[in-house]
Structures are given as C-alpha cells and as structure tokens.
Design an enzyme around this catalytic site. Sequence first.
Site, PDB file in Angstrom:
ATOM      1  N   ASN A   1      20.106  21.107   4.553  1.00 30.12           N
ATOM      2  CA  ASN A   1      21.284  20.219   4.117  1.00 30.12           C
ATOM      3  C   ASN A   1      22.695  20.381   4.750  1.00 30.12           C
ATOM      4  O   ASN A   1      23.454  19.863   5.274  1.00 30.12           O
ATOM      5  CB  ASN A   1      21.621  20.369   2.511  1.00 30.12           C
ATOM      6  CG  ASN A   1      21.663  21.744   2.099  1.00 30.12           C
ATOM      7  OD1 ASN A   1      20.502  22.525   2.387  1.00 30.12           O
ATOM      8  ND2 ASN A   1      22.531  22.265   1.326  1.00 30.12           N
TER       9      ASN A   1
ATOM     10  N   HIS B   1      20.654  10.009  -4.885  1.00 33.33           N
ATOM     11  CA  HIS B   1      22.059   9.896  -4.360  1.00 33.33           C
ATOM     12  C   HIS B   1      22.199  10.111  -2.941  1.00 33.33           C
ATOM     13  O   HIS B   1      23.344  10.049  -2.545  1.00 33.33           O
ATOM     14  CB  HIS B   1      23.350  10.426  -5.451  1.00 33.33           C
ATOM     15  CG  HIS B   1      23.077  11.994  -5.293  1.00 33.33           C
ATOM     16  ND1 HIS B   1      23.999  12.740  -4.599  1.00 33.33           N
ATOM     17  CD2 HIS B   1      22.289  12.963  -5.676  1.00 33.33           C
ATOM     18  CE1 HIS B   1      23.791  14.082  -4.754  1.00 33.33           C
ATOM     19  NE2 HIS B   1      22.699  14.063  -5.456  1.00 33.33           N
TER      20      HIS B   1
ATOM     21  N   THR C   1      12.977   9.227 -22.139  1.00 33.94           N
ATOM     22  CA  THR C   1      12.905   8.064 -21.973  1.00 33.94           C
ATOM     23  C   THR C   1      13.816   7.811 -20.685  1.00 33.94           C
ATOM     24  O   THR C   1      14.564   8.470 -20.181  1.00 33.94           O
ATOM     25  CB  THR C   1      13.865   6.910 -23.087  1.00 33.94           C
ATOM     26  OG1 THR C   1      13.440   7.218 -24.311  1.00 33.94           O
ATOM     27  CG2 THR C   1      14.213   5.638 -22.642  1.00 33.94           C
TER      28      THR C   1
ATOM     29  N   CYS D   1      27.171  22.080  -3.484  1.00 31.52           N
ATOM     30  CA  CYS D   1      27.127  23.157  -4.689  1.00 31.52           C
ATOM     31  C   CYS D   1      28.005  24.173  -4.329  1.00 31.52           C
ATOM     32  O   CYS D   1      28.522  24.939  -5.128  1.00 31.52           O
ATOM     33  CB  CYS D   1      25.741  23.501  -4.951  1.00 31.52           C
ATOM     34  SG  CYS D   1      24.692  21.742  -4.756  1.00 31.52           S
TER      35      CYS D   1
HETATM   36  N1  PLP Z   1      17.907  20.192  -2.039  1.00 30.04           N
HETATM   37  C1  PLP Z   1      18.777  19.713  -1.100  1.00 30.04           C
HETATM   38  C2  PLP Z   1      18.331  20.244   0.477  1.00 30.04           C
HETATM   39  C3  PLP Z   1      19.927  19.352  -1.446  1.00 30.04           C
HETATM   40  O1  PLP Z   1      20.701  18.931  -0.286  1.00 30.04           O
HETATM   41  C4  PLP Z   1      20.383  18.812  -2.699  1.00 30.04           C
HETATM   42  C5  PLP Z   1      21.658  18.655  -2.850  1.00 30.04           C
HETATM   43  O2  PLP Z   1      22.506  18.576  -2.137  1.00 30.04           O
HETATM   44  C6  PLP Z   1      19.512  19.193  -3.621  1.00 30.04           C
HETATM   45  C7  PLP Z   1      18.298  19.756  -3.531  1.00 30.04           C
HETATM   46  C8  PLP Z   1      19.851  18.961  -5.094  1.00 30.04           C
HETATM   47  O3  PLP Z   1      19.736  17.610  -5.173  1.00 30.04           O
HETATM   48  P1  PLP Z   1      20.359  17.073  -6.720  1.00 30.04           P
HETATM   49  O4  PLP Z   1      21.844  16.977  -6.228  1.00 30.04           O
HETATM   50  O5  PLP Z   1      20.033  15.510  -6.683  1.00 30.04           O
HETATM   51  O6  PLP Z   1      20.094  17.824  -7.858  1.00 30.04           O
END
Ligand code: PLP
Length: 390
Positions: A151, A201, A237, A325
């Site tokens: 990412n 998303h 649900t 994050c």
């Molecule tokens: N895995 C990767 C490689 C991501 O880039 C992300 C979010 O940035 C996630 C997992 C987590 O996804 P979510 O935001 O839908 O929990």
Amino acid sequence: MTPIIYLDNNATTPVAPEVLAALLPFYQTRYGNPSSMHTFGGEVAHDVEHARQQVAALFNSRESEVLFTSCGTESDNAAIRGVLEALPEKKHIVTTRVEHPAVLNLCKHLENRGYRVTYLAVDAQGRLDLDALHHVLTPDTALVSIMYANNETGTVFPIQKIAEIVKEQGIILHTDAVQAAGKLSLDMNSIPADLVSISGHKLHAPKGVGALYIRRGTKFVPFIIGGHQEHGRRGGTENVAGIVGLGKAAELAAANFSNETRQVAGLRDQLEAGVLKAVPHVRVNGDREHRLPNTTNISFEYIEGEAILLKMNDQGICASSGSACTSGSLEPSHVLRAMGVPFTAIHGSIRFSFSRYNTRTEVGEVLEVLPDLISGLREMSPFWARRDKM
Ligand code: PLP
C-alpha cells in the site's frame, strides 16, 4: 473553497456514481432483511447473491468461494484466525515485514498467544527473497500470509511464484490483495492462493464492506460467530447496500481494467517524470518495474513529509506520508525502514496514488506548485543546510 486534487486513492477512493446509483435503493425502498421469509426480504437476498456473482467474476471463481465482510482488516483477520483455528496443532506463521498493520499487528498479537511468526525481510527495492521463503517453511507452518501489492510503495510481489512455493509444501496461502483489486489480475485460476482479502473503499465502493475469497476445500473456521448468514461462515445481518455497491464496483473494475490501468499509469508517470526533472535530491522508493500502476512513493530528501503534506494541503492537494493508518503518528514508515531507506529520505517520503477520476490537468497543476513548495521548505530545513556533512 480551494478545489481538491485528490491523489490519495490508496487511502480511500470516491464512490463511483454507478455504484451510488446501484446501492441507494437499499437505503430507501429495498430495506428488507435478506434472511426474512417474506418476498420483500427474499428479493434483497437475491440482490446479495447477484453481488456475489459480480465479485466472483473479479476472482474468476465460484460464487460459493466469496464471503462478504465489513472491510479489508476483517478479511485479513478472518483469513488468518480462521485458518489457525482450523489447524490447532500448527503454531508457525510466515509473513513479511512490510504487511499492512491489519496483518502485522495481528501477527504480533498472535506471538503473545504462543505462535511463532517469521517476518520475511525485503531488499532495498522492497522485493522478497523467494529462496528465504522456501527455507522458512516447516511442517509446523499453518499459514503463509503475504500481500499481493504494498500500500505504501505499490511494490507488487510475485504472487504466482509465492503460491507455487507455498502450495508445493501443502501449506495454506493467504494474500492481502486490498491494494491489488481493480489494478492487477485477481484470476484465481492462475493464482493458486487459498484466501484473498479485498476491501470495497479501495475500488470505488463505500467504506464498511469487504470480501474474502476462500478457495473451495480450504480449512477455515468462521471468525464472527452468530446467525446463519453468509452460508454459516459469518454471522451478522448483511450490509446489503455496501455489498450491492461492492458488486457493482467489481463489475466496473473488471469491465474497465485495461483502460483504467493504462490511464492511471500514465498520470503516475507524468507526475514522477515531472518531479524527477524539476526537483533535486528526490528518489522513488520501491520496485519501479513491478509496481501498482497508480502508485508512486517519492522521498524529498532533507525535509519532513508532514510539512510537505501541510503545504500541499494549503493548495488543495491531498496525498499521504505513509499508510493511512499510520499517518498522525511521527513514527517513520515500517515499510521504508524494512527497505533500509536512509534517514534523510525516509522522513520526507510522500505517496501519491491515482484513480480513474484524476486528470492530466491536475497533475500539471501539482507540478506547477511542487518544486517551489519543496525549495521553500528546504530553505527552512536544518538538514538541508548541513546536507554535505550528513
Ligand atoms: N490491507 C492493505 C494492504 C491496505 O492498504 C488496507 C487499507 O489501507 C487494509 C488492508 C485495511 O483495509 P480496510 O481499511 O478496509 O480495513
């Protein structure tokens, strides 16, 4: 208000208008519960199954191999915990140092619960050593969890080769394909992975929905225990509107795949070439040959990424200084640290990530302001002043 130039699509993407149109009725007139006995609910159950077909088409898989979840993080948790619970005698997990926290922090948590975790290293370009993977697998290995695409840098791991090595030993392979979905092929006939996580998303569906591909026959214990929804594999649900949105987004991604990947790669390359030409002391982080088409991670040496982000923010430009994050913390990126990016570059790294809604005009506007913005920050930077002595 300054118009926004949104170059942070690995953090999240705008919901596609077609997706919004498809999901809105489920907040308005089609609000039935898919588990209800009456026709009103039954029709909604039918819509959920249609969305499952659309997501299965993205995986080129059976519908029964698609499980809907609430997000990528849940898909990762469900995959890893689901396999470990199904194989209680095995206590070893293999992953990499550059996973998303959804995998990395779960693995750290599992270490405190008695599991042994091997975190594979990467080289300066973020690449894995496949021989090392081969050597760490043991009869005690329950699961290998290796992401498809990173990412932060966009570096793509050779998932087919990884799968061959892991499957040769009869070990279960999970891959976090949250960033790969819609940007790389997820054809599960050519990728012999057992479990694959995606998140709505990141591909123009809403937040709060994800999916987990589970290959038929994979040992798996449900992570969320409750009602009989999702054919008994996830209680709760269903987020019907989200699921319908994810189905539509998967259909759009599959239909526009080659045009879209070409378009975003063109924009990314335009930005990268412009920056490299106009700004001294920059470096592109990651494997430029095997990379997501929409992502570039650029280090502007001797300045702080947060300062660049704030200055760009004043101009309406949205980007990121690490994974969504971890932003908000001043900890340097664990991905760039694992790659051994030098201190003077690690702090000044910015991720630009594109989507089908970006334009060449936007990239031009960014290139107009960025060089001056960087030199202005460097003039204030004590590191820049001392750069020859560092
Ligand atoms: N895995 C990767 C490689 C991501 O880039 C992300 C979010 O940035 C996630 C997992 C987590 O996804 P979510 O935001 O839908 O929990």
